[in-house]
Design an enzyme around this catalytic site. Structure first.
Site, mmCIF file in Angstrom:
data_model
loop_
_atom_site.group_PDB
_atom_site.id
_atom_site.type_symbol
_atom_site.label_atom_id
_atom_site.label_comp_id
_atom_site.label_asym_id
_atom_site.label_seq_id
_atom_site.Cartn_x
_atom_site.Cartn_y
_atom_site.Cartn_z
ATOM 1 N N TYR A 193 -15.148 47.735 0.133
ATOM 2 C CA TYR A 193 -13.947 47.674 0.969
ATOM 3 C C TYR A 193 -12.820 46.932 0.232
ATOM 4 C CZ TYR A 193 -16.347 48.924 5.424
ATOM 5 O OH TYR A 193 -17.018 49.550 6.445
ATOM 6 N N CYS A 248 -18.285 40.013 6.538
ATOM 7 C CA CYS A 248 -17.511 40.507 5.397
ATOM 8 C C CYS A 248 -16.134 39.858 5.442
ATOM 9 C CB CYS A 248 -17.390 42.029 5.538
ATOM 10 S SG CYS A 248 -16.303 42.811 4.341
ATOM 11 N N CYS A 277 -16.639 36.060 -0.706
ATOM 12 C CA CYS A 277 -17.168 37.408 -0.462
ATOM 13 C C CYS A 277 -18.663 37.233 -0.241
ATOM 14 C CB CYS A 277 -16.903 38.313 -1.663
ATOM 15 S SG CYS A 277 -17.813 39.877 -1.612
HETATM 16 N N1 DGL Z 1 -18.927 41.573 1.272
HETATM 17 C C1 DGL Z 1 -17.558 41.757 1.426
HETATM 18 C C2 DGL Z 1 -16.749 40.482 1.593
HETATM 19 O O1 DGL Z 1 -17.289 39.498 2.070
HETATM 20 C C3 DGL Z 1 -16.781 42.834 0.747
HETATM 21 C C4 DGL Z 1 -17.178 43.415 -0.515
HETATM 22 C C5 DGL Z 1 -16.446 44.734 -0.689
HETATM 23 O O2 DGL Z 1 -16.776 45.646 0.049
HETATM 24 O O3 DGL Z 1 -15.555 44.810 -1.529
HETATM 25 O O4 DGL Z 1 -15.592 40.432 1.319
#
Ligand code: DGL
Length: 254
Positions: A42, A73, A181
């Site tokens: 994402y 996320c 992240c």
């Molecule tokens: N795990 C996600 C976050 O905490 C996003 C990683 C991604 O989809 O780029 O930002």
């Protein structure tokens, strides 16, 4: 009291690092985890697209009769939490970069804030920086989540990627780093080594405590003492399911 499950989602496997804290804080709850692995990452997508995907993730969980939603996320929290909260009554808890505890513990040096490009360019992050951003240096890490996404949480390729990504920030000799992240939490050991063993902060435990508080306040805690966990992915892939189960059980330092 409410025995319905709690829905948890992420773009992929990273949110399982949050799920682990949730289970520890709330062992009597049932959890349904949804990883949108088909659409990961994402963090390199535009905001509108992330919001659209987050809405689909929420719809998947609502179809399973959840009583609360955890956005596991940072990227989706930044792009979608406010809008989602304005659209529904249900408690929505979102993980955020743990800049506050890092700032409160700061001894005068720099704090490296590692996150996806989308998280770092959002207004939510700019506001966080205004409050706790003294000597904080944001570092977008495109390409890093993919390592945890495929279960590669250590090894030479990861070490080489980190050495390259951290080349400039190391010149500042940061005294701590924020893992903004949820995927990065699985690579704590490698990240810590690449940054010279400095303390790392993540928002997982704070998110779990916040969920517990909200469930208590709203009378939504379960009546059981032992709950369950169901893992789901949009990718329809056995390999992803295996990686998710392995990450759920993987020992990581807290
Ligand atoms: N795990 C996600 C976050 O905490 C996003 C990683 C991604 O989809 O780029 O930002």
């Amino acid at each position: 009291m409410d025995d319905r499950p709690i829905g948890v989602f992420d773009s992929g496997t990273g949110g399982i690092s949050v799920l682990r804290n949730l289970i520890r804080q709330l062992p009597g709850e049932d959890f349904i985890y949804y990883g949108d692995d088909k659409n990961a990452p994402y963090g390199t997508k535009p905001e509108e697209q992330i919001l659209k995907l987050a809405r689909k993730d929420v719809a998947f969980l609502l179809d399973r009769n959840v009583k609360a939603i955890v956005i596991a996320c940072n990227t989706a929290t930044s792009a979608a939490a406010k809008t989602l909260r304005s659209e529904m009554e249900m408690p929505i808890i979102g993980v955020e970069p743990a800049l506050k505890p890092a700032q409160l513990a700061r001894k005068g040096g720099y704090i490296a804030v590692l996150a996806t490009p989308a998280t770092l360019r959002q207004r939510k992050f700019t506001e966080l920086m205004k409050l706790y951003g003294d000597h904080a240096v944001p570092l977008p890490c495109p390409g890093l989540m993919e390592f945890a996404q495929r279960g590669e949480t250590q090894g030479e390729r990861l070490d080489a990627f980190l050495a390259d990504t951290f080349r400039d920030i190391l010149k500042l000799r940061p005294e701590s780093a924020v893992l903004g992240c949820t995927h990065y939490v699985f690579m704590k050991q490698a990240i810590s080594k690449a940054l010279g063993g400095i303390p790392l902060y993540d928002g997982n435990e704070g998110t779990a405590r916040q969920l517990k508080r909200v469930l208590e306040q709203r009378g939504l805690l379960s009546t059981r003492s032992v709950g369950s966990v169901k893992l789901c992915t949009s990718a329809q892939s056995d390999a992803v399911m295996e990686t998710m189960s392995r990450l759920l059980d993987m020992p990581i330092e807290d």
